[in-house]
Design a protein around this motif. Sequence first.
Motif, PDB file in Angstrom:
ATOM      1  N   VAL A 110     -31.041  12.374   5.624  1.00 45.88           N
ATOM      2  CA  VAL A 110     -30.622  11.082   5.078  1.00 45.88           C
ATOM      3  C   VAL A 110     -31.101  10.936   3.642  1.00 45.88           C
ATOM      4  CG1 VAL A 110     -30.590   9.879   7.302  1.00 45.88           C
ATOM      5  CG2 VAL A 110     -32.687   9.911   5.957  1.00 45.88           C
ATOM      6  N   ASP A 111     -30.421  10.085   2.919  1.00 42.47           N
ATOM      7  CA  ASP A 111     -30.826   9.710   1.570  1.00 42.47           C
ATOM      8  C   ASP A 111     -30.924   8.201   1.501  1.00 42.47           C
ATOM      9  OD1 ASP A 111     -30.865  12.290   0.271  1.00 42.47           O
ATOM     10  OD2 ASP A 111     -28.683  12.285   0.418  1.00 42.47           O
ATOM     11  N   GLN A 112     -31.729   7.704   0.598  1.00 41.34           N
ATOM     12  CA  GLN A 112     -31.750   6.275   0.304  1.00 41.34           C
ATOM     13  C   GLN A 112     -31.123   6.098  -1.061  1.00 41.34           C
ATOM     14  OE1 GLN A 112     -35.802   4.907   0.700  1.00 41.34           O
ATOM     15  NE2 GLN A 112     -35.519   4.517   2.874  1.00 41.34           N
ATOM     16  N   VAL A 113     -30.372   5.020  -1.227  1.00 38.94           N
ATOM     17  CA  VAL A 113     -29.680   4.780  -2.486  1.00 38.94           C
ATOM     18  C   VAL A 113     -30.230   3.526  -3.149  1.00 38.94           C
ATOM     19  CG1 VAL A 113     -27.556   5.875  -1.686  1.00 38.94           C
ATOM     20  CG2 VAL A 113     -27.839   3.425  -1.386  1.00 38.94           C
ATOM     21  N   ASP A 114     -30.032   3.455  -4.443  1.00 40.37           N
ATOM     22  CA  ASP A 114     -30.331   2.240  -5.191  1.00 40.37           C
ATOM     23  C   ASP A 114     -29.043   1.446  -5.278  1.00 40.37           C
ATOM     24  OD1 ASP A 114     -33.036   2.828  -5.725  1.00 40.37           O
ATOM     25  OD2 ASP A 114     -32.436   4.156  -7.359  1.00 40.37           O
ATOM     26  N   TRP A 115     -29.077   0.191  -4.835  1.00 45.14           N
ATOM     27  CA  TRP A 115     -27.884  -0.650  -4.809  1.00 45.14           C
ATOM     28  C   TRP A 115     -27.685  -1.336  -6.149  1.00 45.14           C
ATOM     29  CZ3 TRP A 115     -24.553  -0.648  -0.795  1.00 45.14           C
ATOM     30  CH2 TRP A 115     -24.990  -0.052   0.379  1.00 45.14           C
ATOM     31  N   MET A 116     -26.424  -1.507  -6.513  1.00 44.72           N
ATOM     32  CA  MET A 116     -26.079  -2.177  -7.755  1.00 44.72           C
ATOM     33  C   MET A 116     -24.900  -3.113  -7.459  1.00 44.72           C
ATOM     34  SD  MET A 116     -24.930  -0.483 -11.418  1.00 44.72           S
ATOM     35  CE  MET A 116     -23.845   0.644 -10.593  1.00 44.72           C
ATOM     36  N   GLU A 117     -25.029  -4.365  -7.847  1.00 43.25           N
ATOM     37  CA  GLU A 117     -23.941  -5.319  -7.658  1.00 43.25           C
ATOM     38  C   GLU A 117     -22.949  -5.187  -8.803  1.00 43.25           C
ATOM     39  OE1 GLU A 117     -23.265 -10.111  -7.021  1.00 43.25           O
ATOM     40  OE2 GLU A 117     -25.281  -9.278  -6.942  1.00 43.25           O
ATOM     41  N   VAL A 118     -21.649  -5.171  -8.471  1.00 41.80           N
ATOM     42  CA  VAL A 118     -20.603  -5.073  -9.489  1.00 41.80           C
ATOM     43  C   VAL A 118     -19.621  -6.217  -9.302  1.00 41.80           C
ATOM     44  CG1 VAL A 118     -20.802  -2.561  -9.685  1.00 41.80           C
ATOM     45  CG2 VAL A 118     -19.178  -3.534  -8.078  1.00 41.80           C
ATOM     46  N   SER A 119     -18.901  -6.556 -10.351  1.00 44.28           N
ATOM     47  CA  SER A 119     -17.927  -7.640 -10.264  1.00 44.28           C
ATOM     48  C   SER A 119     -16.554  -7.134  -9.830  1.00 44.28           C
ATOM     49  CB  SER A 119     -17.821  -8.391 -11.597  1.00 44.28           C
ATOM     50  OG  SER A 119     -17.467  -7.489 -12.626  1.00 44.28           O
ATOM     51  N   GLU A 120     -16.289  -5.844  -9.982  1.00 44.73           N
ATOM     52  CA  GLU A 120     -15.029  -5.265  -9.516  1.00 44.73           C
ATOM     53  C   GLU A 120     -15.233  -3.789  -9.226  1.00 44.73           C
ATOM     54  OE1 GLU A 120     -12.405  -4.060 -13.264  1.00 44.73           O
ATOM     55  OE2 GLU A 120     -12.894  -6.199 -13.266  1.00 44.73           O
ATOM     56  N   THR A 121     -14.336  -3.245  -8.428  1.00 49.99           N
ATOM     57  CA  THR A 121     -14.403  -1.817  -8.111  1.00 49.99           C
ATOM     58  C   THR A 121     -13.255  -1.100  -8.812  1.00 49.99           C
ATOM     59  OG1 THR A 121     -12.995  -1.963  -6.161  1.00 49.99           O
ATOM     60  CG2 THR A 121     -15.358  -2.324  -5.835  1.00 49.99           C
ATOM     61  N   HIS A 122     -13.379   0.187  -8.888  1.00 45.75           N
ATOM     62  CA  HIS A 122     -12.346   0.998  -9.526  1.00 45.75           C
ATOM     63  C   HIS A 122     -11.515   1.752  -8.486  1.00 45.75           C
ATOM     64  CE1 HIS A 122     -14.068   0.068 -13.386  1.00 45.75           C
ATOM     65  NE2 HIS A 122     -15.247   0.349 -12.887  1.00 45.75           N
ATOM     66  N   SER A 123     -11.717   1.399  -7.225  1.00 47.18           N
ATOM     67  CA  SER A 123     -10.999   2.075  -6.141  1.00 47.18           C
ATOM     68  C   SER A 123      -9.811   1.240  -5.702  1.00 47.18           C
ATOM     69  CB  SER A 123     -11.923   2.266  -4.933  1.00 47.18           C
ATOM     70  OG  SER A 123     -13.058   2.990  -5.293  1.00 47.18           O
ATOM     71  N   LYS A 124      -8.796   1.910  -5.189  1.00 44.88           N
ATOM     72  CA  LYS A 124      -7.658   1.206  -4.612  1.00 44.88           C
ATOM     73  C   LYS A 124      -8.016   0.778  -3.199  1.00 44.88           C
ATOM     74  CE  LYS A 124      -4.017   3.475  -7.170  1.00 44.88           C
ATOM     75  NZ  LYS A 124      -2.736   4.133  -7.102  1.00 44.88           N
ATOM     76  N   THR A 125      -7.539  -0.389  -2.787  1.00 45.96           N
ATOM     77  CA  THR A 125      -7.761  -0.875  -1.434  1.00 45.96           C
ATOM     78  C   THR A 125      -6.857  -0.125  -0.474  1.00 45.96           C
ATOM     79  OG1 THR A 125      -8.318  -3.059  -2.274  1.00 45.96           O
ATOM     80  CG2 THR A 125      -7.687  -2.920   0.040  1.00 45.96           C
ATOM     81  N   ARG A 126      -7.408   0.275   0.647  1.00 43.82           N
ATOM     82  CA  ARG A 126      -6.622   1.008   1.646  1.00 43.82           C
ATOM     83  C   ARG A 126      -5.976   0.072   2.659  1.00 43.82           C
ATOM     84  NH1 ARG A 126      -9.850   5.915   4.083  1.00 43.82           N
ATOM     85  NH2 ARG A 126      -9.319   4.635   5.847  1.00 43.82           N
ATOM     86  N   GLY A 127      -6.365  -1.174   2.728  1.00 45.71           N
ATOM     87  CA  GLY A 127      -5.710  -2.093   3.640  1.00 45.71           C
ATOM     88  C   GLY A 127      -6.516  -2.488   4.857  1.00 45.71           C
ATOM     89  N   GLY A 128      -7.753  -2.085   4.988  1.00 44.91           N
ATOM     90  CA  GLY A 128      -8.581  -2.557   6.091  1.00 44.91           C
ATOM     91  C   GLY A 128      -8.631  -1.613   7.274  1.00 44.91           C
ATOM     92  N   PHE A 129      -9.090  -2.138   8.406  1.00 48.08           N
ATOM     93  CA  PHE A 129      -9.275  -1.343   9.616  1.00 48.08           C
ATOM     94  C   PHE A 129      -7.960  -0.737  10.068  1.00 48.08           C
ATOM     95  CE2 PHE A 129     -12.852  -4.356   9.969  1.00 48.08           C
ATOM     96  CZ  PHE A 129     -13.876  -3.432  10.065  1.00 48.08           C
ATOM     97  N   GLY A 130      -7.973   0.527  10.377  1.00 48.27           N
ATOM     98  CA  GLY A 130      -6.793   1.209  10.876  1.00 48.27           C
ATOM     99  C   GLY A 130      -5.735   1.476   9.821  1.00 48.27           C
ATOM    100  N   SER A 131      -6.093   1.314   8.549  1.00 48.06           N
ATOM    101  CA  SER A 131      -5.084   1.442   7.493  1.00 48.06           C
ATOM    102  C   SER A 131      -4.545   2.861   7.363  1.00 48.06           C
ATOM    103  CB  SER A 131      -5.651   0.973   6.147  1.00 48.06           C
ATOM    104  OG  SER A 131      -6.745   1.791   5.774  1.00 48.06           O
ATOM    105  N   THR A 132      -5.328   3.867   7.709  1.00 49.84           N
ATOM    106  CA  THR A 132      -4.801   5.228   7.619  1.00 49.84           C
ATOM    107  C   THR A 132      -3.743   5.461   8.699  1.00 49.84           C
ATOM    108  OG1 THR A 132      -6.616   6.094   8.963  1.00 49.84           O
ATOM    109  CG2 THR A 132      -6.868   6.206   6.566  1.00 49.84           C
ATOM    110  N   ASP A 133      -3.837   4.756   9.830  1.00 48.11           N
ATOM    111  CA  ASP A 133      -2.795   4.853  10.860  1.00 48.11           C
ATOM    112  C   ASP A 133      -1.474   4.314  10.333  1.00 48.11           C
ATOM    113  OD1 ASP A 133      -4.599   5.920  12.662  1.00 48.11           O
ATOM    114  OD2 ASP A 133      -5.051   3.979  13.596  1.00 48.11           O
ATOM    115  N   GLU A 134      -1.519   3.187   9.625  1.00 49.74           N
ATOM    116  CA  GLU A 134      -0.314   2.570   9.074  1.00 49.74           C
ATOM    117  C   GLU A 134       0.282   3.442   7.976  1.00 49.74           C
ATOM    118  OE1 GLU A 134       1.308  -0.094  10.302  1.00 49.74           O
ATOM    119  OE2 GLU A 134      -0.218  -0.009  11.874  1.00 49.74           O
TER     120      GLU A 134
END
Length: 138
Positions: A110-134
């Motif tokens: 395991v690793d521990q990470v340092d958390w950082m709060e951001v105002s926006e992400t640079h990733s595309k939203t996948r659509g939530g739970f089960g989105s890869t099925d859709e």
Amino acid sequence: MNLPLPQYATAGSVGFDLVCRESVAIEPRTLGLVPANVIVETPPGYMLMVTLRSSTPRKRGLLIPHGVGVIDQDYCGEDDEVKIQIYNFSEQTVTIQRGDRIAQAIFVRVDQVDWMEVSETHSKTRGGFGSTDEASKS
């Protein structure tokens, strides 16, 4: 009777077996704690993951209610015996006898990470739970 140290059942086993230190009866539809006869000093950079043996639900009607147990690196004091929380989903009292192999444990890096709060992400939203099925249907 002395209980054995944890051991791997075969050369290809990933998890090592944990045995019950003292007999425990778990009433139907209740939780119980099974003492696993070890205090583990988990190496730095690892956790100890505890899970039931694959045959336990079918043979005994028992489950770990949260799926797995996580043993932290600093849970290794004199009174920190590993205990397996068990739920009896059967209609009968289940007794786990002293020396029974009830669970298995795996050291996981395991690793521990340092958390950082951001105002926006640079990733595309996948659509939530089960989105890869859709997505696979289109």
